[in-house]
Write an enzyme that holds these catalytic residues in place. Structure first.
Site, PDB file in Angstrom:
ATOM      1  CE  LYS A 210      -3.512   2.355   2.725  1.00  0.00           C
ATOM      2  NZ  LYS A 210      -4.446   2.314   3.837  1.00  0.00           N
ATOM      3  CD  GLU A 216       9.241  -5.954   7.264  1.00  0.00           C
ATOM      4  OE1 GLU A 216       8.881  -4.875   6.716  1.00  0.00           O
ATOM      5  OE2 GLU A 216       9.141  -6.158   8.481  1.00  0.00           O
ATOM      6  N   GLY A 271      -4.872  -1.870   5.018  1.00  0.00           N
ATOM      7  CA  GLY A 271      -4.063  -3.002   4.544  1.00  0.00           C
ATOM      8  C   GLY A 271      -4.733  -4.344   4.810  1.00  0.00           C
ATOM      9  NE  ARG A 272      -6.608  -3.844  10.919  1.00  0.00           N
ATOM     10  CZ  ARG A 272      -5.911  -2.726  11.094  1.00  0.00           C
ATOM     11  NH1 ARG A 272      -4.727  -2.586  10.523  1.00  0.00           N
ATOM     12  NH2 ARG A 272      -6.388  -1.742  11.823  1.00  0.00           N
ATOM     13  CD  GLU A 357      -1.914  -4.620  11.408  1.00  0.00           C
ATOM     14  OE1 GLU A 357      -0.791  -5.151  11.522  1.00  0.00           O
ATOM     15  OE2 GLU A 357      -2.368  -4.240  10.309  1.00  0.00           O
ATOM     16  CG  HIS A 388      -4.785 -36.171  16.403  1.00  0.00           C
ATOM     17  ND1 HIS A 388      -4.933 -37.408  17.016  1.00  0.00           N
ATOM     18  CD2 HIS A 388      -5.794 -36.070  15.517  1.00  0.00           C
ATOM     19  CE1 HIS A 388      -5.973 -38.026  16.478  1.00  0.00           C
ATOM     20  NE2 HIS A 388      -6.524 -37.249  15.568  1.00  0.00           N
ATOM     21  CE  LYS A 512       5.378  -1.140   9.624  1.00  0.00           C
ATOM     22  NZ  LYS A 512       4.491  -0.372   8.772  1.00  0.00           N
TER      23      LYS A 512
HETATM   24  O1  F6P Z   1       1.848  -4.464   9.839  1.00  0.00           O
HETATM   25  C1  F6P Z   1       1.642  -3.114   9.620  1.00  0.00           C
HETATM   26  C2  F6P Z   1       1.156  -2.843   8.242  1.00  0.00           C
HETATM   27  O2  F6P Z   1       1.050  -1.464   8.086  1.00  0.00           O
HETATM   28  C3  F6P Z   1      -0.153  -3.536   7.912  1.00  0.00           C
HETATM   29  O3  F6P Z   1      -1.255  -2.874   8.371  1.00  0.00           O
HETATM   30  C4  F6P Z   1      -0.059  -3.645   6.443  1.00  0.00           C
HETATM   31  O4  F6P Z   1      -0.978  -4.571   5.960  1.00  0.00           O
HETATM   32  C5  F6P Z   1       1.379  -4.073   6.289  1.00  0.00           C
HETATM   33  O5  F6P Z   1       2.067  -3.323   7.260  1.00  0.00           O
HETATM   34  C6  F6P Z   1       1.985  -3.875   4.931  1.00  0.00           C
HETATM   35  O6  F6P Z   1       1.974  -2.535   4.537  1.00  0.00           O
HETATM   36  P1  F6P Z   1       2.178  -2.114   3.039  1.00  0.00           P
HETATM   37  O7  F6P Z   1       1.063  -2.728   2.240  1.00  0.00           O
HETATM   38  O8  F6P Z   1       2.146  -0.622   3.033  1.00  0.00           O
HETATM   39  O9  F6P Z   1       3.506  -2.648   2.579  1.00  0.00           O
END
Ligand code: F6P
Length: 548
Positions: A210, A216, A271-272, A357, A388, A512
């Site tokens: 987003k 990452e 995002g979620r 979240e 199990h 972060k």
């Molecule tokens: O984990 C934090 C967060 O901001 C989430 O809400 C989001 O889904 C994720 O990082 C990834 O963010 P982006 O889509 O901006 O890379």
């Protein structure tokens, strides 16, 4: 914001529920079913294809009435309407919350700041459908002219969990000639394992972020570009092998991806809550635009149910209130989601972000500390495997763990003819567990089996463990959309009652920021101000071990 909303725990409706709980302490599901033989029928609701039985809960009509009064007092439906209207209910980020617009049918009108967003949503869906069709048909080729056979989605959190989960769920609807993989972890092992057996000339990377700033994702995307260019040797190859899913055109362009190959979404999509937006492109390539559309229709069906169904038959409202009943009045700390479907193996992991979240908050919308429990720990794996492993603790441990059991009447498509008996065995387990959890086994029943007195306590099951059972005929794209929307709105209901902002996530920011600050200490041995003594020592040990 004015400090106007009364604290939840001083509301008379809250006190009434506390008093009711105190009176109800001895209630057992065995008695509730004995005294109310119609209970299963009365406490079942049908939403689209979802048959939702909530009769195995520690509730009576009075409990439900009191919970509904709490929902009325906290104006859950008013808050719901504000969300659907596009009001900026994510107050800490000053944003509208309109994932429901992502699945609104063509021609519907949903406005943000006076602008109807539905045409934009459909324009992006159309662009995705054209692109997905070109990849699936082989018309979109790689830089060397080879057909794309592999799609690697790089994203994390909401830009990974949704499409990765849905790809697993809908595997039997996917084009089996395509290899689709999901990379999220900044651990280089994730990307390495995803691409080690792939031909770069046949591989498309879908960079899903987003913000397009998530460390990452950008790190993995940069490594993926290096892997591709090492093999293809020409920067212009990026145009045929990289597409972006983002709200941030500037950063996409800075990365080197042509914005013509960017699929857009908007800041009013959390995002979620985003896998039914452009973030679903890898999924759409895998299952095709028609199945993706069916999934969106499934979401929309439940959106409409949530928006219009009366309180007593409103499934997300009921499920949300039941969670409040256990979390706030029975001391439950967690909620298990136990699907009896192998295809749903990533479903609970997806719900963890959606729920935890969203509702892992400890101040209310006015910034005041809450003195009530908010979101539960959500956990679980496919049911028969769990049986199990950890079901022992649910059955005979000391914790209150409400659970959702999810199953289907038919195995999915290609398995249905061959494995019908095996499917009955799977579902027999679901029904048996629901029954055992609710009714247990009394000491007298154990004795009647001739068990020695010393063994009786060990073999007695208290029962009284609440479950919701969700059944559907078959796990289709539409049913998946229905299930996800059900949980999205359940989470909404709980956040609305708890008066928290379910749509921000400031809690993930600190980690972060600190990771960026600590990194130079690892890479260059830099003296990073503000590192505590323990972390300094750990970093020093890490650097020593790394040398050997
Ligand atoms: O984990 C934090 C967060 O901001 C989430 O809400 C989001 O889904 C994720 O990082 C990834 O963010 P982006 O889509 O901006 O890379």
């Amino acid at each position: 914001m004015p400090d106007t909303t009364p604290h939840l725990t001083v509301r008379p409706q809250w006190t009434a529920l506390s008093d009711h709980r105190a009176k109800q302490r001895q209630v057992h599901l065995r008695d509730l079913f004995t005294t109310d033989p119609d209970r299963a029928g009365r406490y079942t609701v049908q939403v689209g294809d979802l048959h939702i039985d909530y009769s195995k809960h520690l509730i009576t009509d009075e409990t439900l009435a009191l919970l509904q009064e709490l929902a009325t007092a906290t104006d859950v439906f008013g808050q719901r309407d504000a969300m659907f209207r596009g009001e900026k209910i994510n107050t800490t980020e000053d944003r509208a919350v309109l994932h429901t617009a992502l699945r609104a049918p063509r021609g519907a009108v949903v406005e943000v700041d006076g602008v109807d967003v539905v045409p934009q949503v459909h324009a992006v869906l159309d662009k995705m459908a054209v692109f997905a069709g070109r990849v699936r048909s082989g018309e979109w080729t790689g830089h060397t002219g080879k057909r794309i056979k592999n799609v690697v989605n790089i994203g994390i959190g909401g830009s990974d969990l949704g499409p990765a989960m849905a790809y697993e769920v809908l595997r039997s609807f996917t084009d089996r000639d395509l290899t689709v993989r999901f990379v999220s972890n900044v651990d280089g092992a994730d990307l390495h394992e995803a691409v080690r057996d792939l031909d770069p000339a046949e591989t498309l990377f879908v960079i899903a972020s987003k913000t397009f700033t998530t460390i990452e994702t950008i790190t993995n995307a940069t490594a993926a570009r290096g892997w591709l260019l090492k093999a293809l040797g020409d920067d212009s190859a990026v145009a045929k092998h990289f597409v972006a899913l983002s709200t941030n055109a500037e950063k996409v362009s800075d990365f080197g991806i042509d914005t013509a190959n960017m699929f857009e979404f908007w800041d009013w999509v959390g995002g979620r809550y985003s896998y039914d937006s452009a973030i679903g492109l890898s999924l759409m390539i895998a299952i095709g635009p028609d199945a993706f559309r069916e999934m969106l229709d499934g979401f929309h069906l439940v959106d409409e149910h949530f928006r219009t169904a009366p309180a007593e038959a409103n499934a997300p409202l009921l499920m949300g209130l039941l969670g409040i009943w256990y979390g706030n009045f029975h001391g439950a700390q967690s909620h298990a989601v136990l699907p009896y479907s192998h295809y749903l193996s990533k479903f609970t992991a997806y719900l963890q972000q959606l729920d935890m979240e969203s509702n892992g908050k400890s101040v209310d919308r006015e910034g005041r500390p809450v003195d009530w429990q908010t979101g539960p720990v959500v956990w679980g794996t496919p049911g028969t495997n769990g049986q199990h492993a950890y079901y022992q603790l649910i059955h005979q441990g000391t914790k209150v763990i409400p659970a959702d059991l999810i199953g289907f009447a038919r195995p999915v498509g290609e398995l249905s003819a061959r494995l019908a008996d095996q499917h009955d065995l799977l579902m027999a387990n679901l029904f048996a567990q629901g029954q055992a959890l609710a009714f247990g086994k009394t000491a007298d029943e154990v004795r009647a089996e001739g068990v020695t007195e010393a063994q009786v306590p060990h073999r007695t099951f208290r029962g009284n463990h609440p479950t919701t059972t969700i059944l559907a005929k078959e796990l289709t794209p539409s049913v998946l959309g229905q299930l996800i929307a059900l949980y999205e709105h359940k989470v909404f209901v709980q956040g609305a009652v708890w008066n928290i902002d379910s749509f921000d996530q400031w809690g993930v920011e600190l980690g972060k920021v600190l990771a960026k600050r600590v990194e130079p200490a690892l890479t260059e041995g830099a003296d990073v101000p503000g590192l505590d003594a323990s972390t300094q020592a750990l970093v020093a040990t890490y650097r020593t071990l790394r040398k050997k």
